[in-house]
Design a protein around this motif. Sequence first.
Motif, mmCIF file in Angstrom:
data_model
loop_
_atom_site.group_PDB
_atom_site.id
_atom_site.type_symbol
_atom_site.label_atom_id
_atom_site.label_comp_id
_atom_site.label_asym_id
_atom_site.label_seq_id
_atom_site.Cartn_x
_atom_site.Cartn_y
_atom_site.Cartn_z
ATOM 1 N N LEU A 137 0.820 -1.215 0.000
ATOM 2 C CA LEU A 137 0.000 0.000 0.000
ATOM 3 C C LEU A 137 0.855 1.266 0.000
ATOM 4 O O LEU A 137 0.552 2.221 -0.711
ATOM 5 C CB LEU A 137 -0.925 -0.003 1.227
ATOM 6 C CG LEU A 137 -1.814 1.224 1.414
ATOM 7 C CD1 LEU A 137 -2.938 1.200 0.387
ATOM 8 C CD2 LEU A 137 -2.383 1.260 2.825
ATOM 9 N N THR A 138 1.920 1.266 0.784
ATOM 10 C CA THR A 138 2.704 2.490 0.955
ATOM 11 C C THR A 138 3.876 2.619 -0.013
ATOM 12 O O THR A 138 4.468 3.696 -0.112
ATOM 13 C CB THR A 138 3.251 2.577 2.394
ATOM 14 O OG1 THR A 138 4.086 1.441 2.644
ATOM 15 C CG2 THR A 138 2.117 2.637 3.401
ATOM 16 N N ASN A 140 4.249 2.821 -3.342
ATOM 17 C CA ASN A 140 4.150 3.870 -4.368
ATOM 18 C C ASN A 140 4.160 5.266 -3.759
ATOM 19 O O ASN A 140 4.755 6.189 -4.324
ATOM 20 C CB ASN A 140 2.899 3.678 -5.224
ATOM 21 C CG ASN A 140 3.074 2.584 -6.239
ATOM 22 O OD1 ASN A 140 4.188 2.285 -6.640
ATOM 23 N ND2 ASN A 140 1.977 1.986 -6.652
ATOM 24 N N LEU A 141 3.508 5.430 -2.610
ATOM 25 C CA LEU A 141 3.532 6.734 -1.942
ATOM 26 C C LEU A 141 4.957 7.099 -1.534
ATOM 27 O O LEU A 141 5.395 8.244 -1.712
ATOM 28 C CB LEU A 141 2.629 6.714 -0.709
ATOM 29 C CG LEU A 141 1.140 6.478 -0.961
ATOM 30 C CD1 LEU A 141 0.396 6.272 0.354
ATOM 31 C CD2 LEU A 141 0.560 7.648 -1.732
ATOM 32 N N LEU A 142 5.677 6.125 -0.978
ATOM 33 C CA LEU A 142 7.056 6.379 -0.572
ATOM 34 C C LEU A 142 7.954 6.644 -1.775
ATOM 35 O O LEU A 142 8.815 7.528 -1.731
ATOM 36 C CB LEU A 142 7.592 5.199 0.236
ATOM 37 C CG LEU A 142 7.032 5.043 1.645
ATOM 38 C CD1 LEU A 142 7.456 3.709 2.248
ATOM 39 C CD2 LEU A 142 7.462 6.195 2.532
ATOM 40 N N ASP A 144 7.080 7.953 -4.607
ATOM 41 C CA ASP A 144 6.775 9.300 -5.091
ATOM 42 C C ASP A 144 7.471 10.350 -4.229
ATOM 43 O O ASP A 144 7.881 11.395 -4.709
ATOM 44 C CB ASP A 144 5.271 9.553 -5.097
ATOM 45 C CG ASP A 144 4.567 8.827 -6.219
ATOM 46 O OD1 ASP A 144 5.234 8.396 -7.184
ATOM 47 O OD2 ASP A 144 3.319 8.678 -6.135
ATOM 48 N N TRP A 145 7.582 10.068 -2.949
ATOM 49 C CA TRP A 145 8.258 10.972 -2.020
ATOM 50 C C TRP A 145 9.753 11.000 -2.312
ATOM 51 O O TRP A 145 10.343 12.056 -2.526
ATOM 52 C CB TRP A 145 7.973 10.535 -0.579
ATOM 53 C CG TRP A 145 8.919 11.081 0.433
ATOM 54 C CD1 TRP A 145 9.053 12.383 0.825
ATOM 55 C CD2 TRP A 145 9.887 10.336 1.179
ATOM 56 N NE1 TRP A 145 10.041 12.501 1.769
ATOM 57 C CE2 TRP A 145 10.560 11.249 2.005
ATOM 58 C CE3 TRP A 145 10.240 9.002 1.236
ATOM 59 C CZ2 TRP A 145 11.579 10.856 2.876
ATOM 60 C CZ3 TRP A 145 11.235 8.618 2.100
ATOM 61 C CH2 TRP A 145 11.896 9.544 2.910
ATOM 62 N N SER A 147 12.732 7.988 -3.986
ATOM 63 C CA SER A 147 13.144 6.613 -4.281
ATOM 64 C C SER A 147 14.298 6.187 -3.384
ATOM 65 O O SER A 147 14.279 5.096 -2.803
ATOM 66 C CB SER A 147 13.557 6.485 -5.747
ATOM 67 O OG SER A 147 12.466 6.743 -6.587
ATOM 68 N N THR A 150 13.030 5.752 0.188
ATOM 69 C CA THR A 150 12.243 4.533 0.348
ATOM 70 C C THR A 150 13.143 3.334 0.578
ATOM 71 O O THR A 150 12.938 2.553 1.513
ATOM 72 C CB THR A 150 11.362 4.290 -0.898
ATOM 73 O OG1 THR A 150 10.500 5.406 -1.067
ATOM 74 C CG2 THR A 150 10.557 3.020 -0.768
#
Length: 185
Positions: A137-138, A140-142, A144-145, A147, A150
């Motif tokens: 879940l997280t 893609n959000l991470l 985007d923040w 690479s 992440t």
Amino acid sequence: MNTTFRQSSASIVSEAFLVSDATSDWKVLATILTLWLADKPGRRLLLIVSSSTMALSLLVVSISFYLKEYISPDSDLYATLSLVSVAGVVVMVIAFSLGLGAMPWIIMSEILPINIKGLAGSFATLANWFFSWLVTLTANLLLDWSSGGTFTIYTAVCVFTAGFVAIWVPETKGKTLEEIQQFFR
């Protein structure tokens, strides 16, 4: 949709499938090797080596992403860093298959007393799938923040895992349940 975009998209998709197929082949081979290794050096050592190797490979991936921010996308070094990051992910998947993929399930079956094995095994499986869902879940959000950020977080989790196993997980190879329970007293 223009032809160039369609060709570019098809190329990216075909490359992704090739990497996925190669990774799947390595995962299968690594899992077969794990079955053989489980009784050689021991489960605990496999977990430590697996999580440490995962941490190192993810560190390589995060560093390559951080470096790519400062390099022109047209340079040869940029393409090399892309290959390094893919190789790092492949090494991470193989390292996962060698230890963290199978060993926790084997240890769980050896470490739990019969009277709580069903409930505790169910809870462990629920926790495993919950955290897998949370990472999915997280991710893609991470990404985007950041690479690099992440993969730095994932590296830290692997380092924590290696430390946790080294300190709190007993070796179960060749031991009875009573001998394993002595570790916790």
